[in-house]
Design a protein around this motif. Structure first.
Motif, PDB file in Angstrom:
ATOM      1  N   ASP A 172      37.207  37.715  52.406  1.00 12.04           N
ATOM      2  CA  ASP A 172      38.453  38.301  51.894  1.00 12.04           C
ATOM      3  C   ASP A 172      38.597  38.077  50.396  1.00 12.04           C
ATOM      4  O   ASP A 172      39.064  38.960  49.671  1.00 12.04           O
ATOM      5  CB  ASP A 172      39.657  37.707  52.633  1.00 12.04           C
ATOM      6  N   ASP A 173      38.225  36.881  49.922  1.00 16.71           N
ATOM      7  CA  ASP A 173      38.277  36.600  48.479  1.00 16.71           C
ATOM      8  C   ASP A 173      37.387  37.575  47.714  1.00 16.71           C
ATOM      9  O   ASP A 173      37.782  38.120  46.668  1.00 16.71           O
ATOM     10  CB  ASP A 173      37.811  35.172  48.195  1.00 16.71           C
ATOM     11  N   LEU A 174      36.191  37.792  48.227  1.00 16.66           N
ATOM     12  CA  LEU A 174      35.226  38.660  47.548  1.00 16.66           C
ATOM     13  C   LEU A 174      35.683  40.115  47.563  1.00 16.66           C
ATOM     14  O   LEU A 174      35.547  40.823  46.558  1.00 16.66           O
ATOM     15  CB  LEU A 174      33.853  38.517  48.210  1.00 16.66           C
ATOM     16  N   LEU A 175      36.249  40.561  48.676  1.00 14.85           N
ATOM     17  CA  LEU A 175      36.735  41.938  48.746  1.00 14.85           C
ATOM     18  C   LEU A 175      37.927  42.154  47.813  1.00 14.85           C
ATOM     19  O   LEU A 175      38.051  43.206  47.171  1.00 14.85           O
ATOM     20  CB  LEU A 175      37.128  42.273  50.188  1.00 14.85           C
ATOM     21  N   LYS A 176      38.801  41.171  47.742  1.00 20.89           N
ATOM     22  CA  LYS A 176      39.949  41.257  46.842  1.00 20.89           C
ATOM     23  C   LYS A 176      39.479  41.358  45.390  1.00 20.89           C
ATOM     24  O   LYS A 176      40.017  42.149  44.605  1.00 20.89           O
ATOM     25  CB  LYS A 176      40.846  40.031  47.023  1.00 20.89           C
ATOM     26  N   LEU A 177      38.469  40.573  45.045  1.00 15.08           N
ATOM     27  CA  LEU A 177      37.934  40.599  43.682  1.00 15.08           C
ATOM     28  C   LEU A 177      37.276  41.943  43.391  1.00 15.08           C
ATOM     29  O   LEU A 177      37.495  42.535  42.316  1.00 15.08           O
ATOM     30  CB  LEU A 177      36.928  39.461  43.521  1.00 15.08           C
ATOM     31  N   LEU A 178      36.498  42.460  44.329  1.00 17.27           N
ATOM     32  CA  LEU A 178      35.836  43.748  44.124  1.00 17.27           C
ATOM     33  C   LEU A 178      36.856  44.858  43.943  1.00 17.27           C
ATOM     34  O   LEU A 178      36.712  45.711  43.054  1.00 17.27           O
ATOM     35  CB  LEU A 178      34.926  44.058  45.317  1.00 17.27           C
ATOM     36  N   SER A 179      37.915  44.857  44.747  1.00 15.44           N
ATOM     37  CA  SER A 179      38.951  45.883  44.634  1.00 15.44           C
ATOM     38  C   SER A 179      39.632  45.829  43.273  1.00 15.44           C
ATOM     39  O   SER A 179      39.906  46.872  42.657  1.00 15.44           O
ATOM     40  CB  SER A 179      39.977  45.685  45.749  1.00 15.44           C
ATOM     41  N   ALA A 180      39.877  44.626  42.785  1.00 15.21           N
ATOM     42  CA  ALA A 180      40.535  44.482  41.484  1.00 15.21           C
ATOM     43  C   ALA A 180      39.650  45.017  40.364  1.00 15.21           C
ATOM     44  O   ALA A 180      40.137  45.663  39.420  1.00 15.21           O
ATOM     45  CB  ALA A 180      40.878  43.013  41.236  1.00 15.21           C
ATOM     46  N   PHE A 181      38.358  44.771  40.444  1.00 18.60           N
ATOM     47  CA  PHE A 181      37.443  45.303  39.452  1.00 18.60           C
ATOM     48  C   PHE A 181      37.420  46.844  39.508  1.00 18.60           C
ATOM     49  O   PHE A 181      37.433  47.516  38.465  1.00 18.60           O
ATOM     50  CB  PHE A 181      36.031  44.760  39.656  1.00 18.60           C
ATOM     51  N   HIS A 182      37.374  47.388  40.714  1.00 16.39           N
ATOM     52  CA  HIS A 182      37.352  48.847  40.848  1.00 16.39           C
ATOM     53  C   HIS A 182      38.618  49.491  40.287  1.00 16.39           C
ATOM     54  O   HIS A 182      38.566  50.600  39.742  1.00 16.39           O
ATOM     55  CB  HIS A 182      37.178  49.220  42.318  1.00 16.39           C
ATOM     56  N   ASP A 183      39.741  48.793  40.382  1.00 14.39           N
ATOM     57  CA  ASP A 183      41.008  49.355  39.897  1.00 14.39           C
ATOM     58  C   ASP A 183      40.979  49.628  38.397  1.00 14.39           C
ATOM     59  O   ASP A 183      41.730  50.482  37.909  1.00 14.39           O
ATOM     60  CB  ASP A 183      42.171  48.405  40.232  1.00 14.39           C
ATOM     61  N   VAL A 184      40.151  48.875  37.660  1.00 12.80           N
ATOM     62  CA  VAL A 184      40.086  49.086  36.205  1.00 12.80           C
ATOM     63  C   VAL A 184      38.770  49.729  35.804  1.00 12.80           C
ATOM     64  O   VAL A 184      38.410  49.759  34.623  1.00 12.80           O
ATOM     65  CB  VAL A 184      40.279  47.746  35.448  1.00 12.80           C
ATOM     66  N   GLY A 185      38.036  50.250  36.785  1.00  7.38           N
ATOM     67  CA  GLY A 185      36.825  51.014  36.465  1.00  7.38           C
ATOM     68  C   GLY A 185      35.578  50.183  36.264  1.00  7.38           C
ATOM     69  O   GLY A 185      34.597  50.678  35.704  1.00  7.38           O
ATOM     70  N   ILE A 186      35.597  48.915  36.709  1.00  8.08           N
ATOM     71  CA  ILE A 186      34.379  48.099  36.603  1.00  8.08           C
ATOM     72  C   ILE A 186      33.613  48.201  37.912  1.00  8.08           C
ATOM     73  O   ILE A 186      34.128  47.862  38.978  1.00  8.08           O
ATOM     74  CB  ILE A 186      34.726  46.625  36.310  1.00  8.08           C
ATOM     75  N   HIS A 187      32.389  48.702  37.798  1.00  6.87           N
ATOM     76  CA  HIS A 187      31.532  48.900  38.976  1.00  6.87           C
ATOM     77  C   HIS A 187      30.220  48.136  38.803  1.00  6.87           C
ATOM     78  O   HIS A 187      29.851  47.747  37.699  1.00  6.87           O
ATOM     79  CB  HIS A 187      31.284  50.398  39.213  1.00  6.87           C
ATOM     80  N   LYS A 226      40.808  38.997  32.454  1.00  4.73           N
ATOM     81  CA  LYS A 226      42.137  39.426  32.920  1.00  4.73           C
ATOM     82  C   LYS A 226      42.140  39.585  34.443  1.00  4.73           C
ATOM     83  O   LYS A 226      43.067  39.115  35.129  1.00  4.73           O
ATOM     84  CB  LYS A 226      42.516  40.736  32.234  1.00  4.73           C
ATOM     85  N   ILE A 227      41.098  40.224  34.971  1.00  3.24           N
ATOM     86  CA  ILE A 227      41.001  40.424  36.425  1.00  3.24           C
ATOM     87  C   ILE A 227      40.864  39.087  37.141  1.00  3.24           C
ATOM     88  O   ILE A 227      41.552  38.824  38.139  1.00  3.24           O
ATOM     89  CB  ILE A 227      39.809  41.341  36.769  1.00  3.24           C
ATOM     90  N   LEU A 228      39.991  38.222  36.650  1.00  4.27           N
ATOM     91  CA  LEU A 228      39.773  36.928  37.308  1.00  4.27           C
ATOM     92  C   LEU A 228      41.055  36.100  37.315  1.00  4.27           C
ATOM     93  O   LEU A 228      41.338  35.389  38.290  1.00  4.27           O
ATOM     94  CB  LEU A 228      38.649  36.164  36.603  1.00  4.27           C
ATOM     95  N   THR A 229      41.831  36.208  36.247  1.00  2.00           N
ATOM     96  CA  THR A 229      43.097  35.469  36.187  1.00  2.00           C
ATOM     97  C   THR A 229      44.105  36.035  37.180  1.00  2.00           C
ATOM     98  O   THR A 229      44.772  35.300  37.909  1.00  2.00           O
ATOM     99  CB  THR A 229      43.678  35.520  34.762  1.00  2.00           C
ATOM    100  N   GLU A 230      44.203  37.358  37.224  1.00  2.00           N
ATOM    101  CA  GLU A 230      45.186  38.010  38.097  1.00  2.00           C
ATOM    102  C   GLU A 230      44.926  37.726  39.576  1.00  2.00           C
ATOM    103  O   GLU A 230      45.869  37.551  40.353  1.00  2.00           O
ATOM    104  CB  GLU A 230      45.184  39.520  37.850  1.00  2.00           C
TER     105      GLU A 230
END
Length: 329
Positions: free
Chosen positions: A312-327, A294-298
């Protein structure tokens, strides 16, 4: 006298020379030449620590000039060897702390400045740079880096506070080119991304193997590393942890790398630990694999490849994972 970082190094430094051995500092005045006295002097038997002494004085000067030193600068030098760079730094800086693992080399550096005004400006620390704590205060770092500590040196510098102004670092050329690689190039890697998150890095000087004694088997390059100030508010362990997955196979899709064995189990455990410390309304029943997809698609990286993803791509992906509690750490 040098300051030793351990009793072991102190004893080595203070040990009496073997009978018939040459004075380690006896050839310091001609360290850039190729005299017989240097070749027979045990200080130049560098196999013990794998040193390669930079002998080309023109290259030494170019390295020091690249630092744009100020008369007020405090400089940390890593791996001074016999001091060919050190004496040039001392000519321009207020103070130099040289960190050297080999007591013979430390003695050689001290010998070169004894009885001169530069003697008061030099401190020599005997020990392994990676283990020296705390590091001295410095504005500039200059290093003819022992290749086996290249990566630890870079990340120890980047984590050091207060931030330094600039580091001029010599590495094996392949390693240097990975530091400065850009997204889409063959050498873009987890190392490139991790370093460039925190610093601007440029390749400034290529150094021939023939500039050293003995010549190494590889060519070298000098890079300039300038920390980003202020540093981005990103926990390194999280960024690196995600990049371990994303760059595990740089030319495969990001989704494919997340599907690798053990990854989902690790992420699920991390998320459970994180959720246990939070007071948030989140759906804990979604399978971790579906959440990752879901995160990768969004964020639009389901079919992306790490080899072409920028910071920037990597930071955007990391932020999206953190938003749903994936660390990741």
């Amino acid at each position: 006298m040098p300051r030793a970082t351990s009793a072991k190094f102190s004893r080595v430094h203070q040990a009496a020379p073997k009978k018939g051995a040459h004075n380690p500092g006896s050839s310091s005045s001609g360290a850039s030449g190729g005299s017989n006295s240097q070749m027979t002097n045990p200080i130049f038997n560098t196999a013990r620590f794998g040193q390669h002494i930079l002998k080309n004085q023109q290259t030494c000067q170019r390295i020091v000039d690249a630092a744009n030193l100020k008369p007020t600068d405090k400089v940390m030098e890593v791996g001074p060897g016999t001091g060919n760079l050190t004496v040039k730094i001392l000519d321009q800086a207020k103070h130099v702390t040289a960190i050297e693992m080999d007591p013979r080399m430390a003695a050689e550096v001290i010998k070169r400045v004894q009885g001169t005004p530069a003697q008061r400006k030099l401190e020599v620390v005997i020990g392994d740079f990676v283990k020296v704590e705390p590091l001295p205060y410095f504005e500039v770092c200059i290093s003819n880096t022992p290749y086996q500590i290249s990566s630890p040196l870079v990340f120890k510098l980047l984590s050091h506070r207060p931030l330094f102004r600039v580091a001029i670092l010599m590495f094996q050329r392949e390693f240097a080119l990975r530091l400065v690689a850009r997204p889409g190039s063959a050498l873009w890697s987890r190392l490139s991304a991790n370093v460039q998150l925190y610093a601007k890095v440029d390749n400034i000087i290529n150094v021939s193997r023939n500039d050293f004694r003995p010549p190494p088997q590889v060519e070298s390059s000098v890079i300039r590393m300038v920390p980003i100030d202020p540093p981005p508010p990103v926990k390194f362990e999280e960024f690196d942890g995600m990049n371990r997955i994303v760059f595990s196979r740089p030319n495969k899709t990001v989704r494919g790398n997340f599907q690798a064995k053990g990854v989902m189990k690790m992420l699920e455990q991390n998320r459970s630990t994180w959720l246990a410390t939070q007071e948030m309304l989140v759906d804990e029943n979604i399978p971790i694999s579906e959440l990752v997809d879901k995160i990768l698609t969004e964020v639009g990286h389901m079919e992306s490849r790490a080899a072409k993803m920028d910071i920037d791509d990597l930071l955007k992906l990391l932020s999206a994972f953190h938003d749903v509690g994936i660390h990741f750490s």
